[in-house]
Design a protein around this motif. Structure first.
Motif, PDB file in Angstrom:
ATOM      1  N   ARG A   1       0.834  -1.210   0.000  1.00 31.67           N
ATOM      2  CA  ARG A   1       0.000   0.000   0.000  1.00 31.67           C
ATOM      3  C   ARG A   1       0.870   1.261   0.000  1.00 31.67           C
ATOM      4  NH1 ARG A   1      -5.045   2.210   1.208  1.00 31.67           N
ATOM      5  NH2 ARG A   1      -4.919   4.149   2.392  1.00 31.67           N
ATOM      6  N   ASP A   2       1.948   1.260   0.763  1.00 30.27           N
ATOM      7  CA  ASP A   2       2.848   2.421   0.784  1.00 30.27           C
ATOM      8  C   ASP A   2       3.435   2.680  -0.607  1.00 30.27           C
ATOM      9  OD1 ASP A   2       2.585   2.916   3.567  1.00 30.27           O
ATOM     10  OD2 ASP A   2       4.130   1.416   4.010  1.00 30.27           O
TER      11      ASP A   2
ATOM     12  N   ARG B   1       2.877  15.439  -0.509  1.00 29.31           N
ATOM     13  CA  ARG B   1       1.807  15.358  -1.505  1.00 29.31           C
ATOM     14  C   ARG B   1       1.074  14.026  -1.430  1.00 29.31           C
ATOM     15  NH1 ARG B   1       6.772  15.040  -5.412  1.00 29.31           N
ATOM     16  NH2 ARG B   1       6.924  12.807  -5.892  1.00 29.31           N
ATOM     17  N   GLU B   2       1.699  13.027  -0.790  1.00 30.12           N
ATOM     18  CA  GLU B   2       1.089  11.703  -0.691  1.00 30.12           C
ATOM     19  C   GLU B   2       0.065  11.599   0.431  1.00 30.12           C
ATOM     20  OE1 GLU B   2       4.394   9.083  -0.171  1.00 30.12           O
ATOM     21  OE2 GLU B   2       5.352   9.644  -2.062  1.00 30.12           O
ATOM     22  N   ASN B   3       0.058  12.558   1.339  1.00 32.04           N
ATOM     23  CA  ASN B   3      -0.795  12.449   2.530  1.00 32.04           C
ATOM     24  C   ASN B   3      -2.280  12.243   2.221  1.00 32.04           C
ATOM     25  OD1 ASN B   3       1.431  12.686   4.175  1.00 32.04           O
ATOM     26  ND2 ASN B   3       1.200  14.881   4.516  1.00 32.04           N
ATOM     27  N   PRO B   4      -2.863  12.946   1.251  1.00 32.55           N
ATOM     28  CA  PRO B   4      -4.293  12.700   0.979  1.00 32.55           C
ATOM     29  C   PRO B   4      -4.601  11.264   0.590  1.00 32.55           C
ATOM     30  CG  PRO B   4      -3.587  14.750  -0.037  1.00 32.55           C
ATOM     31  CD  PRO B   4      -2.340  14.065   0.452  1.00 32.55           C
TER      32      PRO B   4
ATOM     33  N   THR C   1      -9.531   4.721   1.120  1.00 34.32           N
ATOM     34  CA  THR C   1      -9.685   3.270   1.201  1.00 34.32           C
ATOM     35  C   THR C   1      -8.828   2.640   0.099  1.00 34.32           C
ATOM     36  OG1 THR C   1     -11.530   3.183  -0.356  1.00 34.32           O
ATOM     37  CG2 THR C   1     -12.070   3.579   1.979  1.00 34.32           C
ATOM     38  N   ASP C   2      -8.625   1.329   0.192  1.00 31.68           N
ATOM     39  CA  ASP C   2      -7.833   0.647  -0.832  1.00 31.68           C
ATOM     40  C   ASP C   2      -8.469   0.798  -2.214  1.00 31.68           C
ATOM     41  OD1 ASP C   2      -6.029  -0.165   1.090  1.00 31.68           O
ATOM     42  OD2 ASP C   2      -6.968  -2.134   1.367  1.00 31.68           O
TER      43      ASP C   2
ATOM     44  N   ALA D   1      -7.573   6.156  -7.755  1.00 37.01           N
ATOM     45  CA  ALA D   1      -6.783   7.385  -7.860  1.00 37.01           C
ATOM     46  C   ALA D   1      -5.486   7.136  -8.612  1.00 37.01           C
ATOM     47  CB  ALA D   1      -6.496   7.944  -6.463  1.00 37.01           C
ATOM     48  N   PHE D   2      -4.848   6.008  -8.363  1.00 42.41           N
ATOM     49  CA  PHE D   2      -3.608   5.677  -9.058  1.00 42.41           C
ATOM     50  C   PHE D   2      -3.833   5.635 -10.564  1.00 42.41           C
ATOM     51  CE2 PHE D   2      -1.045   2.143 -10.887  1.00 42.41           C
ATOM     52  CZ  PHE D   2       0.177   2.803 -10.905  1.00 42.41           C
ATOM     53  N   HIS D   3      -4.852   4.927 -10.994  1.00 47.45           N
ATOM     54  CA  HIS D   3      -5.137   4.837 -12.423  1.00 47.45           C
ATOM     55  C   HIS D   3      -5.477   6.211 -13.001  1.00 47.45           C
ATOM     56  CE1 HIS D   3      -5.058   0.521 -13.479  1.00 47.45           C
ATOM     57  NE2 HIS D   3      -5.269   0.357 -12.184  1.00 47.45           N
ATOM     58  N   SER D   4      -6.259   6.964 -12.265  1.00 40.72           N
ATOM     59  CA  SER D   4      -6.657   8.293 -12.735  1.00 40.72           C
ATOM     60  C   SER D   4      -5.448   9.209 -12.901  1.00 40.72           C
ATOM     61  CB  SER D   4      -7.651   8.915 -11.752  1.00 40.72           C
ATOM     62  OG  SER D   4      -7.948  10.250 -12.097  1.00 40.72           O
TER      63      SER D   4
END
Length: 256
Positions: free
Chosen positions: A37-38, A70-73, A78-79, A85-88
């Motif tokens: 996840r990290d 920038r990664e905090n949000p 949720t997974d 979000a990653f794909h977007s």
């Protein structure tokens, strides 16, 4: 399903995504203290920030690169939300780099992490992040080794990233006595990577082979070493430089 235009621009994305999906979010990785996840959080930020900086450049309103806060949000997601979000963010990066290919010169200078890079840097850098962090998930499988062996990986790391790879590591070395650290990372049949550092600064560059190597290895292992990683199979590299020289080199290259 990853759109074809995204796969064409980021050919390493699909195998990275499969590696994530094959593991649980809380599984450990080869990147010390990071879970799967990290890694995914980090990669989502890695896709977002280049798109933000390059889009601002195209709009004529340059912005400074943000840090890893920038990664905090993404940590609050949720997974399922994170995966989306990653794909977007990857799609957005591809859209921005495609626009830049049409609307900007490849020689345009763009501010990035305190230095200037050319427009093509941004897509290639995301590709490198996908290769490196897939290795964090899988270790030395055949796909990872093949990708790390590609010459563009080494060239991008040395010529396009360079200083940030060991800037933080250099801060942990003691320069009070005027010491100088120099290391040659060698792959037979290719240029050496020469890393030097002293109280005045540090550098990394490709040079012709000369003298004794600090470490000799295959190309994939060398790519891992300059990013502060260690291959699972220690027999894939060797050295007669001695423990002090190796310790200094490892410290220098520990920033990432």
């Amino acid at each position: 399903m990853i759109p074809r235009r995204v796969i064409d621009a980021l050919p390493e994305l699909e195998v990275f995504a499969h590696a994530v999906q094959a593991r649980r979010p809380d599984d450990g990785t080869w990147c010390e203290a990071w879970t799967v996840r990290d890694v995914l959080i980090h990669q989502t930020g890695n896709a977002e920030e280049p798109a933000r900086v390059l889009a601002a450049h195209l709009a004529g309103a340059p912005v400074e690169t943000r840090g890893f806060d920038r990664e905090n949000p993404y940590r609050a997601m949720t997974d399922r939300e994170l995966w989306s979000a990653f794909h977007s963010r990857c799609e957005q990066l591809v859209e921005v780099t495609a626009a830049a290919a049409c609307d900007a010169s490849p020689h345009d200078e763009v501010r990035w992490t305190g230095r200037s890079v050319k427009v093509p840097f941004f897509a290639e850098h995301m590709r490198e992040e996908l290769v490196l962090h897939r290795w964090d998930l899988t270790g030395d499988d055949s796909i990872a080794v093949r990708a790390l062996t590609e010459s563009w990986m080494t060239e991008h790391s040395v010529n396009e990233v360079g200083q940030p790879l060991f800037g933080r590591g250099a801060a942990h070395l003691d320069w009070a006595g005027g010491e100088r650290t120099e290391a040659r990372l060698r792959v037979p049949g290719t240029d050496d990577i020469l890393v030097t550092a002293d109280a005045e600064g540090s550098s990394m560059r490709l040079v012709a082979q000369e003298g004794r190597a600090t470490i000799e290895s295959d190309a994939a292992v060398r790519a891992l070493l300059i990013w502060g990683r260690r291959p699972a199979d220690a027999s894939r590299w060797h050295s007669d430089a001695g423990p002090e020289a190796l310790r200094a080199m490892r410290t220098l290259l520990s920033g990432y």
